[in-house]
Design a protein around this motif. Structure first.
Motif, PDB file in Angstrom:
ATOM      1  N   CYS A 380       0.857  -1.192   0.000  1.00  0.00           N
ATOM      2  CA  CYS A 380       0.000   0.000   0.000  1.00  0.00           C
ATOM      3  C   CYS A 380       0.892   1.241   0.000  1.00  0.00           C
ATOM      4  N   VAL A 381       0.373   2.332  -0.553  1.00  0.00           N
ATOM      5  CA  VAL A 381       1.203   3.509  -0.805  1.00  0.00           C
ATOM      6  C   VAL A 381       0.463   4.783  -0.426  1.00  0.00           C
ATOM      7  N   ALA A 382       1.224   5.768   0.065  1.00  0.00           N
ATOM      8  CA  ALA A 382       0.691   7.111   0.316  1.00  0.00           C
ATOM      9  C   ALA A 382       1.706   8.132  -0.151  1.00  0.00           C
ATOM     10  N   GLY A 383       1.207   9.295  -0.591  1.00  0.00           N
ATOM     11  CA  GLY A 383       2.096  10.369  -1.003  1.00  0.00           C
ATOM     12  C   GLY A 383       1.520  11.167  -2.146  1.00  0.00           C
ATOM     13  N   PRO A 384       2.176  12.274  -2.517  1.00  0.00           N
ATOM     14  CA  PRO A 384       1.628  13.180  -3.547  1.00  0.00           C
ATOM     15  C   PRO A 384       1.534  12.580  -4.944  1.00  0.00           C
ATOM     16  N   ALA A 385       2.196  11.459  -5.204  1.00  0.00           N
ATOM     17  CA  ALA A 385       2.133  10.845  -6.535  1.00  0.00           C
ATOM     18  C   ALA A 385       0.903   9.973  -6.724  1.00  0.00           C
ATOM     19  N   GLY A 404      -7.093   5.804   3.579  1.00  0.00           N
ATOM     20  CA  GLY A 404      -6.228   6.762   2.902  1.00  0.00           C
ATOM     21  C   GLY A 404      -5.078   6.164   2.131  1.00  0.00           C
ATOM     22  N   TRP A 405      -4.831   4.865   2.302  1.00  0.00           N
ATOM     23  CA  TRP A 405      -3.750   4.198   1.577  1.00  0.00           C
ATOM     24  C   TRP A 405      -4.269   3.700   0.234  1.00  0.00           C
ATOM     25  N   PHE A 406      -3.454   3.824  -0.829  1.00  0.00           N
ATOM     26  CA  PHE A 406      -3.792   3.195  -2.093  1.00  0.00           C
ATOM     27  C   PHE A 406      -3.317   1.748  -2.060  1.00  0.00           C
ATOM     28  N   ARG A 407      -4.226   0.833  -2.359  1.00  0.00           N
ATOM     29  CA  ARG A 407      -3.927  -0.594  -2.348  1.00  0.00           C
ATOM     30  C   ARG A 407      -3.500  -1.017  -3.755  1.00  0.00           C
ATOM     31  N   THR A 408      -2.253  -1.434  -3.903  1.00  0.00           N
ATOM     32  CA  THR A 408      -1.730  -1.734  -5.235  1.00  0.00           C
ATOM     33  C   THR A 408      -2.253  -3.045  -5.803  1.00  0.00           C
ATOM     34  N   GLY A 409      -2.673  -3.978  -4.929  1.00  0.00           N
ATOM     35  CA  GLY A 409      -3.022  -5.312  -5.400  1.00  0.00           C
ATOM     36  C   GLY A 409      -1.816  -6.205  -5.588  1.00  0.00           C
ATOM     37  N   ASP A 410      -0.612  -5.676  -5.336  1.00  0.00           N
ATOM     38  CA  ASP A 410       0.619  -6.458  -5.405  1.00  0.00           C
ATOM     39  C   ASP A 410       0.977  -6.970  -4.017  1.00  0.00           C
ATOM     40  N   LEU A 411       1.611  -8.131  -4.003  1.00  0.00           N
ATOM     41  CA  LEU A 411       2.104  -8.707  -2.760  1.00  0.00           C
ATOM     42  C   LEU A 411       3.595  -8.426  -2.634  1.00  0.00           C
ATOM     43  N   GLY A 412       4.034  -8.235  -1.398  1.00  0.00           N
ATOM     44  CA  GLY A 412       5.451  -7.981  -1.194  1.00  0.00           C
ATOM     45  C   GLY A 412       5.812  -7.972   0.274  1.00  0.00           C
ATOM     46  N   LEU A 413       7.079  -7.668   0.534  1.00  0.00           N
ATOM     47  CA  LEU A 413       7.568  -7.558   1.898  1.00  0.00           C
ATOM     48  C   LEU A 413       8.720  -6.563   1.906  1.00  0.00           C
ATOM     49  N   THR A 423       6.605  -9.770  -4.487  1.00  0.00           N
ATOM     50  CA  THR A 423       6.536 -11.232  -4.627  1.00  0.00           C
ATOM     51  C   THR A 423       5.517 -11.683  -5.657  1.00  0.00           C
ATOM     52  N   GLY A 424       4.671 -10.769  -6.153  1.00  0.00           N
ATOM     53  CA  GLY A 424       3.721 -11.131  -7.202  1.00  0.00           C
ATOM     54  C   GLY A 424       2.415 -10.376  -7.054  1.00  0.00           C
ATOM     55  N   ARG A 425       1.540 -10.568  -8.032  1.00  0.00           N
ATOM     56  CA  ARG A 425       0.203 -10.009  -7.953  1.00  0.00           C
ATOM     57  C   ARG A 425      -0.658 -10.907  -7.078  1.00  0.00           C
ATOM     58  N   ALA A 426      -1.502 -10.287  -6.266  1.00  0.00           N
ATOM     59  CA  ALA A 426      -2.422 -11.076  -5.455  1.00  0.00           C
ATOM     60  C   ALA A 426      -3.299 -11.950  -6.339  1.00  0.00           C
ATOM     61  N   SER A 427      -3.651 -11.428  -7.515  1.00  0.00           N
ATOM     62  CA  SER A 427      -4.516 -12.186  -8.419  1.00  0.00           C
ATOM     63  C   SER A 427      -3.796 -13.349  -9.086  1.00  0.00           C
ATOM     64  N   ASP A 428      -2.452 -13.360  -9.059  1.00  0.00           N
ATOM     65  CA  ASP A 428      -1.702 -14.462  -9.671  1.00  0.00           C
ATOM     66  C   ASP A 428      -1.595 -15.674  -8.745  1.00  0.00           C
ATOM     67  N   MET A 429      -1.696 -15.430  -7.444  1.00  0.00           N
ATOM     68  CA  MET A 429      -1.590 -16.518  -6.480  1.00  0.00           C
ATOM     69  C   MET A 429      -2.717 -17.530  -6.705  1.00  0.00           C
ATOM     70  N   PHE A 430      -2.391 -18.830  -6.626  1.00  0.00           N
ATOM     71  CA  PHE A 430      -3.424 -19.853  -6.732  1.00  0.00           C
ATOM     72  C   PHE A 430      -3.250 -20.861  -5.598  1.00  0.00           C
ATOM     73  N   ILE A 431      -4.313 -21.603  -5.333  1.00  0.00           N
ATOM     74  CA  ILE A 431      -4.326 -22.561  -4.216  1.00  0.00           C
ATOM     75  C   ILE A 431      -4.430 -23.964  -4.792  1.00  0.00           C
ATOM     76  N   SER A 432      -3.454 -24.768  -4.502  1.00  0.00           N
ATOM     77  CA  SER A 432      -3.420 -26.150  -4.998  1.00  0.00           C
ATOM     78  C   SER A 432      -3.365 -27.097  -3.805  1.00  0.00           C
ATOM     79  N   GLY A 433      -4.411 -27.901  -3.657  1.00  0.00           N
ATOM     80  CA  GLY A 433      -4.458 -28.839  -2.545  1.00  0.00           C
ATOM     81  C   GLY A 433      -4.398 -28.160  -1.197  1.00  0.00           C
TER      82      GLY A 433
END
Length: 540
Positions: A380-385, A404-413, A423-433
Motif C-alpha cells: 500500500c502507498v501514500a504520497g503526492p504521486a 487513505g492508503w492506495f492498495r496496489t493489489g501487489d504482494l510484497g515484503l 513477490t507477485g500479484r495477489a490475483s496471480d496466487m493460486f491454491i493447490s491442494g
C-alpha cells in the motif's frame, strides 16, 4: 494563564493555482530556443519550433471550442505530432487521454465510451479506430487526423499559428491525463492524473531516477508514449534534454543501439521484456554505448537472471523503479549503485528498491494492520504521486483505497532497511491442494535453467487439487527440454508441491501492448487447449 490558541478555520488558504504541464515546454523554449528538442529520422526540430507547433495545434483546438476540462482521446504511434498534441491539449486546459495504438478498434471504442471525449485525434493509418471511437464517444468537435497527408483532412497542424497561445490557468486537482489501465485483469479504467500531482512526479523523477539531467542529455524512446514512456518524456522537456524517436514501427535493437551511438543517448525508459531483448541482442557489442548513464526499467518485476544478464551487457547503468499507473511510477527506486545489493536470507529474488522521495510504503494484512519486516502482505502507498481516483468508477475507487492508503493489489515484503520486494500479484496466487502458491518464486527458479529464456506460471482448474500450476516455457533457439530432467532439476530448488503439474512449450508468450506478460490471456489460451489437460509437454 496564557490565552487559548485560536481555533483554525476550515479553510486556511484560498483555492490554489496549479502549474499547467504545458509550462514545462514554455519555460524550456524560452531558455533553450535553438537547442534540439526532438529528432525523428531526418527531421530535427528545436524547442522554439516545437513550441510554435504546439501553439498552432492549441489555436486550432480553441477555435473548435476545446478548452478547460475537455477530454481529448489520442490514438497514435510514437511521432512528433503525438508530442505536439500532448502539449497543445494541456495548453488549452483540456485533458490528454492517449490510447495504446496497438489496441483493437473495439477496445478503443470502450475507452471513448468511458471518457466521452470532446475530440478524437487519430493517426491516418488507423481509420477503423477513429470510426469506433467516434461512434462510441460522439465527440462534439469530431475527428482530427495526424500523420502523412493529414494536412488535407484537418487544420490542427497548420503552421505558423496566427498568434502565440497562452497556457490555460489550472487549479489544484484539475485533470491533466486520463491514464488508461492495461485491462489485463478486466475492463480498462481511466486513472485521473492532475496537473499538481504530475508536477510532483516530474520533480520526483528528476530527483530519484535522473539526477543531474540537463540540456546536454538525450533520451531514445523505446516504449509507447501513451504510458510510462510519456511520463518519462516530461522530465526531459523540463530539463531541455533531446528526445530521439526511432523510425522502425516495432522494436529494432540494432536501430536503438545505433541511435545511442550516433545521438549520444544518455537515458531511456523500458519495461523488463524490452530491456531483455535489447541487452541480449548481438548489436549490444557492435556500437559505442558509453554515453548511457540511466537505463530505466519498470512496469513489471524483472526476473533476477534477466537483470543480471542486462547488467553484465550494459554495465552499471540500470535504474529500476516500481510504480503502477495509479501512483505514476513513484513507489520505489533502485539506482545503479544498489543493483548488487545483498539479498537477505530467505528471499529468493532481488529488491525493487527503497521508497521514492516523499512516498511512504506500508505492507499490510487484509485487515489493514501493517506487517513487520520479512512478512508478506499487500503493498500500500501514500504520497503526492497517488492519483485522484478512477474516472466514473466509484466501486473501483472504494476498493482501491483503505484508510487513505492506495492498495496496489501487489504482494510484497520489506527488509530491515526498508527495501521492498515484490513477490507477485495477489490475483496471480493460486491454491493447490490447500497450499498457497506464488508463481514468481517458481518463475525465478525456472529462468535459471540454461535452456529457458521466458516463462509464465499460472494456476489452472483441476478436479482433484482445485488448481494446479502450468508452466508455459519459451526455450532458447535450438535448445531441447526433457520434462523428466526439468522436473528433477526443479525438485532440487523448490518444494515438491510447488512444482508445476504440467509444462507447455510455446514459441512466444503473449504480451500486452506495453510489453507486459498477460497471464489472463495465457489462461484463456490454455483453456482453449482443452483446459491445458492435453497441452503439449515441454519435450514437444
Amino acid at each position: 494563564m496564557s490565552p487559548m490558541p485560536a481555533t483554525p478555520t476550515a479553510t486556511l488558504r484560498p483555492e490554489l493555482r496549479a502549474v499547467n504541464l504545458a509550462e514545462l515546454l514554455s519555460q524550456t523554449a524560452r531558455r533553450l530556443p535553438d537547442a534540439e528538442a526532438i529528432v525523428s529520422g531526418r527531421v530535427r526540430i528545436t524547442w522554439r519550433e516545437l513550441d510554435e507547433r504546439v501553439d498552432a495545434a492549441a489555436g486550432a483546438l480553441r477555435a473548435q471550442g476545446i478548452g478547460h476540462g475537455d477530454p481529448v482521446l489520442v490514438h497514435s504511434p510514437n511521432q512528433i505530432e503525438l508530442i505536439q498534441a500532448m502539449f497543445a491539449i494541456w495548453r488549452v486546459g483540456a485533458v490528454f487521454a492517449p490510447t495504446n495504438y496497438r489496441l483493437a478498434p473495439p477496445e478503443t471504442a470502450e475507452l471513448a465510451e468511458l471518457i466521452r471525449p470532446a475530440a478524437v485525434i487519430c493517426h491516418v493509418d488507423y481509420p477503423a479506430h477513429a470510426d469506433a471511437a467516434g461512434t462510441a464517444g460522439q465527440p462534439r468537435a469530431g475527428i482530427w487526423w495526424t500523420g502523412a497527408g493529414s494536412d488535407a483532412r484537418s487544420g490542427l497542424w497548420t503552421l505558423p499559428p496566427a498568434e502565440a497561445q497562452p497556457n490555460e490557468p489550472v487549479r489544484t486537482g484539475d485533470h491533466a491525463w486520463y491514464f488508461f489501465t492495461s485491462g489485463t485483469s478486466g475492463r480498462s479504467k481511466a486513472a485521473v492524473l492532475t496537473h499538481d500531482q504530475m508536477g510532483f512526479v516530474v520533480t520526483n523523477h528528476l530527483c530519484d531516477l535522473l539526477p543531474a539531467l540537463s540540456e546536454l542529455d538525450a533520451q531514445v524512446v523505446v516504449a509507447p508514449l501513451s504510458h510510462g514512456a510519456g511520463i518519462h518524456l516530461l522530465p526531459q522537456v523540463a530539463r531541455g534534454a533531446k528526445t530521439v524517436l526511432p523510425e522502425a514501427a516495432s522494436l529494432d535493437p540494432a536501430e536503438i543501439w545505433r541511435l545511442v551511438q550516433t545521438e549520444r543517448v544518455t537515458n531511456m525508459f523500458t519495461v523488463p521484456t524490452i530491456l531483455k531483448r535489447l541487452a541480449e541482442a548481438p548489436e549490444t557489442t557492435e556500437y559505442d554505448l558509453s554515453s548511457l548513464r540511466y537505463v530505466i526499467y519498470a512496469g513489471a518485476p524483472m526476473y533476477r537472471a534477466d537483470q543480471e544478464r542486462a547488467r553484465a551487457a550494459l554495465g552499471d547503468v540500470l535504474v529500476q523503479y516500481y510504480g503502477l499507473g495509479e501512483v505514476t511510477g513513484n513507489i520505489t527506486v533502485l539506482p545503479p549503485s544498489e543493483h548488487g545489493r545483498h539479498v537477505p536470507a530467505g528471499i529468493e529474488f532481488g529488491t525493487c528498491g527503497r521508497p521514492r522521495t516523499g512516498i511512504q510504503i506500508s505492507v499490510q494484512q487484509e485487515d489493514g494492520v501493517e506487517c513487520g519486516p520479512g512478512v508478506q502482505g499487500e503493498i500500500c502507498v501514500a504520497g503526492p504521486a497517488v492519483f485522484a481516483g478512477y474516472l466514473n468508477n466509484q466501486a473501483a475507487n472504494e476498493g482501491a483505497f483503505r484508510d487513505g492508503w492506495f492498495r496496489t493489489g501487489d504482494l510484497g515484503l520489506v527488509d530491515d532497511g526498508g527495501y521492498l520486494y515484490v513477490t507477485g500479484r495477489a490475483s496471480d496466487m493460486f491454491i493447490s491442494g490447500g497450499s498457497n502458491i506464488y508463481p514468481r518464486e517458481i518463475e525465478e527458479k525456472l529462468l535459471r535453467h540454461p535452456a529457458i529464456s521466458e516463462v509464465a506460471v499460472v494456476g489452472m482448474p483441476d478436479a482433484r487439487w482445485g488448481e494446479v500450476g502450468v508452466a508455459v516455457l519459451v526455450t532458447d533457439s535450438g535448445q531441447e527440454l526433457d520434462e523428466a530432467e526439468l522436473r528433477a532439476w526443479l525438485h532440487e530448488r523448490v518444494a515438491r508441491y510447488k512444482v508445476p503439474k504440467r509444462f507447455v512449450r510455446w514459441e512466444s508468450i503473449p504480451k500486452s501492448g506495453y510489453g507486459k506478460i498477460v497471464k489472463r490471456t495465457i489462461r484463456d489460451a490454455l483453456l482453449r487447449e482443452n483446459g491445458a489437460g492435453d497441452a503439449r509437454s515441454a519435450s514437444g
